[in-house]
Design a protein around this motif. Structure first.
Motif, PDB file in Angstrom:
ATOM      1  N   ASP A   1      51.159  33.250  35.965  1.00 49.14           N
ATOM      2  CA  ASP A   1      51.771  34.414  36.606  1.00 49.14           C
ATOM      3  C   ASP A   1      51.100  35.712  36.172  1.00 49.14           C
ATOM      4  O   ASP A   1      50.854  36.598  36.987  1.00 49.14           O
TER       5      ASP A   1
ATOM      6  N   VAL B   1      47.722  35.978  37.871  1.00 46.79           N
ATOM      7  CA  VAL B   1      47.876  36.421  39.262  1.00 46.79           C
ATOM      8  C   VAL B   1      48.032  37.937  39.311  1.00 46.79           C
ATOM      9  O   VAL B   1      47.428  38.615  40.157  1.00 46.79           O
ATOM     10  N   GLU B   2      48.807  38.484  38.400  1.00 43.12           N
ATOM     11  CA  GLU B   2      49.008  39.932  38.353  1.00 43.12           C
ATOM     12  C   GLU B   2      47.714  40.660  37.988  1.00 43.12           C
ATOM     13  O   GLU B   2      47.387  41.704  38.556  1.00 43.12           O
TER      14      GLU B   2
ATOM     15  N   VAL C   1      44.645  39.641  38.567  1.00 44.55           N
ATOM     16  CA  VAL C   1      43.772  39.564  39.742  1.00 44.55           C
ATOM     17  C   VAL C   1      44.228  40.565  40.804  1.00 44.55           C
ATOM     18  O   VAL C   1      43.404  41.261  41.408  1.00 44.55           O
ATOM     19  N   ARG C   2      45.534  40.659  41.018  1.00 48.51           N
ATOM     20  CA  ARG C   2      46.066  41.602  42.000  1.00 48.51           C
ATOM     21  C   ARG C   2      45.655  43.027  41.658  1.00 48.51           C
ATOM     22  O   ARG C   2      45.199  43.787  42.522  1.00 48.51           O
ATOM     23  N   ARG C   3      45.783  43.378  40.380  1.00 46.77           N
ATOM     24  CA  ARG C   3      45.420  44.739  39.953  1.00 46.77           C
ATOM     25  C   ARG C   3      43.924  45.000  40.101  1.00 46.77           C
ATOM     26  O   ARG C   3      43.516  46.080  40.525  1.00 46.77           O
TER      27      ARG C   3
ATOM     28  N   GLU D   1      41.897  43.512  42.260  1.00 43.35           N
ATOM     29  CA  GLU D   1      41.582  43.569  43.686  1.00 43.35           C
ATOM     30  C   GLU D   1      42.058  44.863  44.331  1.00 43.35           C
ATOM     31  O   GLU D   1      41.445  45.350  45.279  1.00 43.35           O
ATOM     32  N   ALA D   2      43.150  45.419  43.805  1.00 40.49           N
ATOM     33  CA  ALA D   2      43.690  46.659  44.369  1.00 40.49           C
ATOM     34  C   ALA D   2      42.771  47.837  44.080  1.00 40.49           C
ATOM     35  O   ALA D   2      42.741  48.809  44.835  1.00 40.49           O
TER      36      ALA D   2
ATOM     37  N   SER E   1      39.295  48.167  34.028  1.00 37.57           N
ATOM     38  CA  SER E   1      38.881  46.986  34.792  1.00 37.57           C
ATOM     39  C   SER E   1      38.266  45.934  33.879  1.00 37.57           C
ATOM     40  O   SER E   1      38.541  44.739  34.024  1.00 37.57           O
TER      41      SER E   1
END
Length: 115
Positions: free
Chosen positions: A27, A30-31, A33-35, A37-38, A46
């Motif tokens: 989990d 996933v967070e 990766v989301r950050r 990608e955003a 980064s």
């Protein structure tokens, strides 16, 4: 008890580090990766996120490898216990397989008998 501690993300008394369970690591990954990608994060942030993602991926891989080893061991145990039973059932299973493979051949003698 150490296994339960790892699954719940409790502090590992031996190393003093907090170990994550698979779901927690996944989990968080996933967070991360989301950050990433955003976008909108500094280069330093980064890089820190990337490094954390690598750590989390390693934790997930560790859990999955452990699960695979447990499955392999359980399957090997099952095969060892079933070998004696397979000796008796193996002949029946082979006959059943031959019957399925030669289903067309089984129909032909029936039609020959009817003639």
């Amino acid at each position: 008890m150490a296994k339960t501690d790892e699954q719940t993300g409790q502090t590992d008394e031996r190393s003093g580090e907090t170990t994550l369970g698979y779901e927690q690591a996944r989990d968080e990954l996933v967070e991360v990766v989301r950050r990433l990608e955003a976008g909108g994060t500094s280069l330093e942030e980064s890089l820190a996120l990337w490094e954390r993602g690598e750590q989390l991926a390693k934790v997930c891989r560790h859990w999955l490898e452990g699960a695979r080893a447990r499955l392999d061991a359980a399957l090997a145990e099952g095969e060892d216990g079933a070998e004696g039973a397979e000796g008796a059932e193996g002949a029946e299973g082979a006959e059943g397989a031959e019957g399925a493979e030669g289903a067309e051949g089984a129909e032909e003698p029936e039609s020959t008998e009817e003639s």
